[in-house]
Scaffold this motif. Structure first.
Motif, PDB file in Angstrom:
ATOM      1  N   MET A   1      47.212  68.096  15.432  1.00 19.44           N
ATOM      2  CA  MET A   1      48.263  68.237  14.421  1.00 19.44           C
ATOM      3  C   MET A   1      49.307  66.679  14.224  1.00 19.44           C
ATOM      4  O   MET A   1      48.141  66.457  13.066  1.00 19.44           O
ATOM      5  CB  MET A   1      49.065  69.419  14.133  1.00 19.44           C
ATOM      6  CG  MET A   1      49.980  69.757  12.747  1.00 19.44           C
ATOM      7  SD  MET A   1      50.431  70.752  12.431  1.00 19.44           S
ATOM      8  CE  MET A   1      49.225  72.071  12.261  1.00 19.44           C
ATOM      9  N   VAL A   4      46.512  63.466  12.351  1.00 20.06           N
ATOM     10  CA  VAL A   4      46.904  64.777  11.103  1.00 20.06           C
ATOM     11  C   VAL A   4      48.144  63.930  10.957  1.00 20.06           C
ATOM     12  O   VAL A   4      47.780  62.740   9.356  1.00 20.06           O
ATOM     13  CB  VAL A   4      46.291  65.723  10.973  1.00 20.06           C
ATOM     14  CG1 VAL A   4      46.474  65.698   9.189  1.00 20.06           C
ATOM     15  CG2 VAL A   4      45.622  66.044  11.430  1.00 20.06           C
ATOM     16  N   ALA A   5      48.747  64.059  11.420  1.00 19.37           N
ATOM     17  CA  ALA A   5      50.305  63.506  10.640  1.00 19.37           C
ATOM     18  C   ALA A   5      50.684  61.889  10.882  1.00 19.37           C
ATOM     19  O   ALA A   5      50.555  61.137  10.259  1.00 19.37           O
ATOM     20  CB  ALA A   5      51.339  64.383  11.496  1.00 19.37           C
ATOM     21  N   VAL A  15      51.953  68.462   7.211  1.00 19.55           N
ATOM     22  CA  VAL A  15      50.310  68.749   7.624  1.00 19.55           C
ATOM     23  C   VAL A  15      50.339  70.808   7.678  1.00 19.55           C
ATOM     24  O   VAL A  15      49.569  70.945   7.431  1.00 19.55           O
ATOM     25  CB  VAL A  15      50.143  68.369   9.237  1.00 19.55           C
ATOM     26  CG1 VAL A  15      48.512  68.858   9.361  1.00 19.55           C
ATOM     27  CG2 VAL A  15      49.861  66.836   8.947  1.00 19.55           C
ATOM     28  N   VAL A  33      46.594  64.048   3.806  1.00 19.50           N
ATOM     29  CA  VAL A  33      46.497  64.952   4.470  1.00 19.50           C
ATOM     30  C   VAL A  33      45.296  65.561   5.093  1.00 19.50           C
ATOM     31  O   VAL A  33      45.177  65.568   5.684  1.00 19.50           O
ATOM     32  CB  VAL A  33      47.573  65.967   4.195  1.00 19.50           C
ATOM     33  CG1 VAL A  33      47.499  66.864   5.943  1.00 19.50           C
ATOM     34  CG2 VAL A  33      49.423  65.484   4.410  1.00 19.50           C
ATOM     35  N   ILE A  37      42.737  64.695   7.752  1.00 25.65           N
ATOM     36  CA  ILE A  37      42.225  66.436   8.091  1.00 25.65           C
ATOM     37  C   ILE A  37      40.291  66.032   8.235  1.00 25.65           C
ATOM     38  O   ILE A  37      40.231  66.078   9.512  1.00 25.65           O
ATOM     39  CB  ILE A  37      41.975  67.389   7.498  1.00 25.65           C
ATOM     40  CG1 ILE A  37      43.309  67.641   7.981  1.00 25.65           C
ATOM     41  CG2 ILE A  37      41.475  68.672   8.112  1.00 25.65           C
ATOM     42  CD1 ILE A  37      44.447  68.959   7.373  1.00 25.65           C
TER      43      ILE A  37
END
Length: 327
Positions: A1, A4-5, A15, A33, A37
């Motif tokens: 995660m 992704v951030a 996120v 976001v 992903i």
């Protein structure tokens, strides 16, 4: 995660909000976001999320005899339809008509913390499910009842349907009506035998055990039964097939027969209406069977604590030609 951030240029909390469909995220930010992903191939850890929330896995279990049987394929699709409407996925397994495999599948589903289980039972011993039910996992039985516990059950009118079949054949002049079905250890087969006996009594033709064959339907076993039923000086002139598998194997055995008896199948099956003659059937809505069981299961999942229910769905005769052949 965190990856992704970093790629999207937002916080981990943002996120998390996007992944869990929480409000208060600007649409442009949410799009960045989502793009991150997809680029990174990120997937939510549903198990971890559910543990944090104290919930289960968002799945239900479905145990059938054989998912390759068109009857159970249609049943599975109906259950999936209802499960999807409740935001759940369906885990499905085939018991192969063995109680050991049924138990193995049921306990495996429970170990995976499914929200509930639908079972087409293969045996008559279900005490192993009591601890799971007491722990909060609802169970609904489909097509056959549980053997030794009280639980929700959704059935079809097996007795009434077979009575209809016999009555119809006798009304077309048949006095020697045979019954060819699955093993008598199976609930539906035993109930349909009861209906056959009752139908014979109502029609006044008597019940002749020599015209009844009940065993696991294979091409070989059904062909052997056909030879027996159609031989001798007083052969059967009509046959009630106890389920769709029996009916298909019966048609295969009769494909090159000089003399074909009248026939009615309990359960419709694909292409039955296109054969020569088209096959008359005792039909019921398999989709309705799956939907009724699934709806009952989700009522329990959502907190319904009422007494266990027994639901019996109707059947009806579809006359197409094979059941109307004169003796």
């Amino acid at each position: 995660m965190s990856d992704v951030a970093r790629l999207a240029g937002v916080s981990i909390k943002t996120v998390s909000r996007v992944v869990n469909d929480e409000p208060a995220v600007h649409p442009d930010t949410a799009e960045r976001v989502i793009a991150a992903i997809e680029q990174l191939g990120f997937r939510r850890n549903l198990g971890a999320r559910n543990l944090r929330r104290g919930s289960t896995t968002g799945t239900i279990g479905l145990i059938v005899e054989d998912v390759g049987n068109p009857f159970y394929s249609e049943l599975t699709r109906a259950v999936e339809k209802i499960a999807t409407s409740y935001g759940r996925q369906v885990l499905t397994g085939s018991s192969d008509e063995t109680r050991e495999r049924e138990r193995e599948l049921a306990l495996e589903f429970c170990a995976r913390r499914v929200d509930g289980i639908l079972v087409v039972p293969a045996g008559m011993q279900h005490g192993y499910l009591v601890p799971e039910m007491r722990a909060g996992t609802p169970v609904v039985f489909i097509d056959r009842p549980a053997g030794d516990i009280v639980a929700d059950t959704v059935l079809v009118d097996n007795i009434g349907g077979t009575v209809q079949a016999v009555t119809h054949l006798v009304s077309h002049g048949h006095r020697r009506v045979a019954f060819l079905a699955d093993s008598p250890d199976i609930y539906t087969a035993a109930e349909r035998l009861r209906g056959f006996r009752e139908g014979c009594a109502r029609a006044g033709i008597g019940y002749d055990e020599r015209l009844v064959v009940m065993r696991t339907p294979t091409p070989e076993s059904v062909a052997e039964a056909v030879k027996t039923l159609l031989a001798g000086p007083d052969p059967a002139t009509a046959v009630v097939a106890g389920n769709n598998r029996v009916a298909v194997n019966l048609l295969r055995a009769l494909a090159h027969a000089e003399r074909r008896p009248a026939m009615i199948s309990f359960d419709d099956f694909e292409l039955a209406d296109l054969l020569d003659p088209p096959v008359s059937v005792i039909a019921h809505d398999v989709g309705a069977l799956g939907e009724a069981a699934a709806e009952l299961l989700f009522a329990r999942i959502q907190g319904d604590q009422s007494a266990p229910r027994k639901v019996v769905l109707p059947v009806h005769l579809v006359a197409r030609g094979s059941g109307e052949v004169a003796p």
